[in-house]
Design a protein around this motif. Sequence first.
Motif, PDB file in Angstrom:
ATOM      1  N   GLU A  50      19.360 -28.369 -38.657  1.00 14.61           N
ATOM      2  CA  GLU A  50      18.202 -28.041 -39.481  1.00 14.61           C
ATOM      3  C   GLU A  50      16.904 -28.160 -38.686  1.00 14.61           C
ATOM      4  O   GLU A  50      16.023 -27.297 -38.785  1.00 14.61           O
ATOM      5  N   ARG A  51      16.775 -29.212 -37.899  1.00 11.95           N
ATOM      6  CA  ARG A  51      15.551 -29.403 -37.125  1.00 11.95           C
ATOM      7  C   ARG A  51      15.443 -28.357 -36.019  1.00 11.95           C
ATOM      8  O   ARG A  51      14.373 -27.777 -35.797  1.00 11.95           O
ATOM      9  N   ILE A  52      16.567 -28.088 -35.318  1.00 12.14           N
ATOM     10  CA  ILE A  52      16.538 -27.104 -34.236  1.00 12.14           C
ATOM     11  C   ILE A  52      16.210 -25.718 -34.776  1.00 12.14           C
ATOM     12  O   ILE A  52      15.497 -24.935 -34.137  1.00 12.14           O
ATOM     13  N   ALA A  53      16.705 -25.413 -35.984  1.00  5.56           N
ATOM     14  CA  ALA A  53      16.506 -24.083 -36.571  1.00  5.56           C
ATOM     15  C   ALA A  53      15.061 -23.814 -36.968  1.00  5.56           C
ATOM     16  O   ALA A  53      14.711 -22.676 -37.296  1.00  5.56           O
TER      17      ALA A  53
ATOM     18  N   PRO B  87      15.609 -19.233 -28.419  1.00  4.70           N
ATOM     19  CA  PRO B  87      17.036 -18.902 -28.555  1.00  4.70           C
ATOM     20  C   PRO B  87      17.877 -20.005 -29.200  1.00  4.70           C
ATOM     21  O   PRO B  87      18.728 -19.694 -30.043  1.00  4.70           O
ATOM     22  N   PRO B  88      17.685 -21.303 -28.855  1.00  3.19           N
ATOM     23  CA  PRO B  88      18.460 -22.320 -29.575  1.00  3.19           C
ATOM     24  C   PRO B  88      18.218 -22.298 -31.076  1.00  3.19           C
ATOM     25  O   PRO B  88      19.145 -22.495 -31.864  1.00  3.19           O
ATOM     26  N   ALA B  89      16.960 -22.044 -31.477  1.00  2.03           N
ATOM     27  CA  ALA B  89      16.649 -21.999 -32.906  1.00  2.03           C
ATOM     28  C   ALA B  89      17.371 -20.836 -33.582  1.00  2.03           C
ATOM     29  O   ALA B  89      17.899 -20.970 -34.692  1.00  2.03           O
ATOM     30  N   VAL B  90      17.395 -19.678 -32.914  1.00  2.00           N
ATOM     31  CA  VAL B  90      18.076 -18.508 -33.487  1.00  2.00           C
ATOM     32  C   VAL B  90      19.561 -18.784 -33.663  1.00  2.00           C
ATOM     33  O   VAL B  90      20.156 -18.453 -34.699  1.00  2.00           O
ATOM     34  N   LEU B  91      20.175 -19.407 -32.664  1.00  2.00           N
ATOM     35  CA  LEU B  91      21.595 -19.731 -32.765  1.00  2.00           C
ATOM     36  C   LEU B  91      21.838 -20.768 -33.855  1.00  2.00           C
ATOM     37  O   LEU B  91      22.817 -20.665 -34.614  1.00  2.00           O
ATOM     38  N   ALA B  92      20.957 -21.768 -33.955  1.00  2.00           N
ATOM     39  CA  ALA B  92      21.102 -22.782 -35.007  1.00  2.00           C
ATOM     40  C   ALA B  92      21.000 -22.144 -36.385  1.00  2.00           C
ATOM     41  O   ALA B  92      21.748 -22.497 -37.309  1.00  2.00           O
ATOM     42  N   GLN B  93      20.090 -21.209 -36.549  1.00  2.00           N
ATOM     43  CA  GLN B  93      19.949 -20.510 -37.828  1.00  2.00           C
ATOM     44  C   GLN B  93      21.230 -19.742 -38.170  1.00  2.00           C
ATOM     45  O   GLN B  93      21.679 -19.732 -39.322  1.00  2.00           O
TER      46      GLN B  93
END
Length: 315
Positions: free
Chosen positions: A226-229, A234-240
């Motif tokens: 949730e925090r990374i997203a 790119p990490p946020a996109v993958l987390a989402q």
Amino acid sequence: MTVAPEGRSPVQFVGWSFREAHEQASPVESFPDGRLRDDAPTVGLLHADLNALGSVYAPVSLGALRQCPVSAWLLGHIHAPSLRDDRSPLVLYPGSLQPLDPSEPGPHGPWRVEVVPDGTSTAVQLPRAPLRYEHLEVDVDAIDDEGAVEAAVTDAMRDRLRTAREEGPTPQRLVCRLTLTGRTPVHRAVCDLVETWPGALEVPVAESAAVVEAAVARTRPALDLERIAEGTDPPAVLAQLLLAMREGAEDEHAQEAWAAIKAACSAVQDSPAYDPLPAADDLSPDRETLADMVWRQGLLLLDELRSQTDAAPQE
């Protein structure tokens, strides 16, 4: 053959083994009913493949064995000990007296089989083998220190060795194949750590020792999706994307990802290497298995992306 020990009731043995390298017919079809004595229990000795229809190693069914006038069936062909049916007539693969490789975990040794005149039978294993293989799964969930991970592993090895010592004569060597599971913030370190254990990690207990033959990390990084997203990198996109898959939110990005995943699986399945297989469709993982695989690999990829992002020089 009939054996009549002094002072005991007679017992007769009837046996069969291979004449050729392969045997596709069931040997039970030629069972010699008419040649058996009526006044003595019978022990059957058979080299055969139990409940393996289509086997070329003398396939027999449990039902067919139970139809024969036999008090106990002792089977050969499989090296791992296995009591397939403890009812009379019992059906037992005694296995080899000592394990031959790690695919034969658990205790090994002779069996004491008792057959009484009324035809009932019992079998008890005598775990005498000085060598024993074990497959251990160790959960290191939430452990955040490499030393604590190794301590959890050595504790599990020690407990299994102590249990083996309580079951019978002490095995001199307990050889372990380890699988580590769980989510841990030291996932990367664990992956490196397990490679150092085979042949090196040893846990002594009195005159015995547990050693590591192989080890694999099936752990996952402990990540706050949730925090990374919340970001846009790119990490946020993958987390989402992982969150959407986990929650079943089939948005446009998740649908595109699933289409790509299915296309990749189909490309492998349609490879010419699998053409000889008559039921290649059965090789495809179901949606639940595939989702679990994607989830695990996605977390590993996310952990790798974050490490690269953290290591990138800042302007």
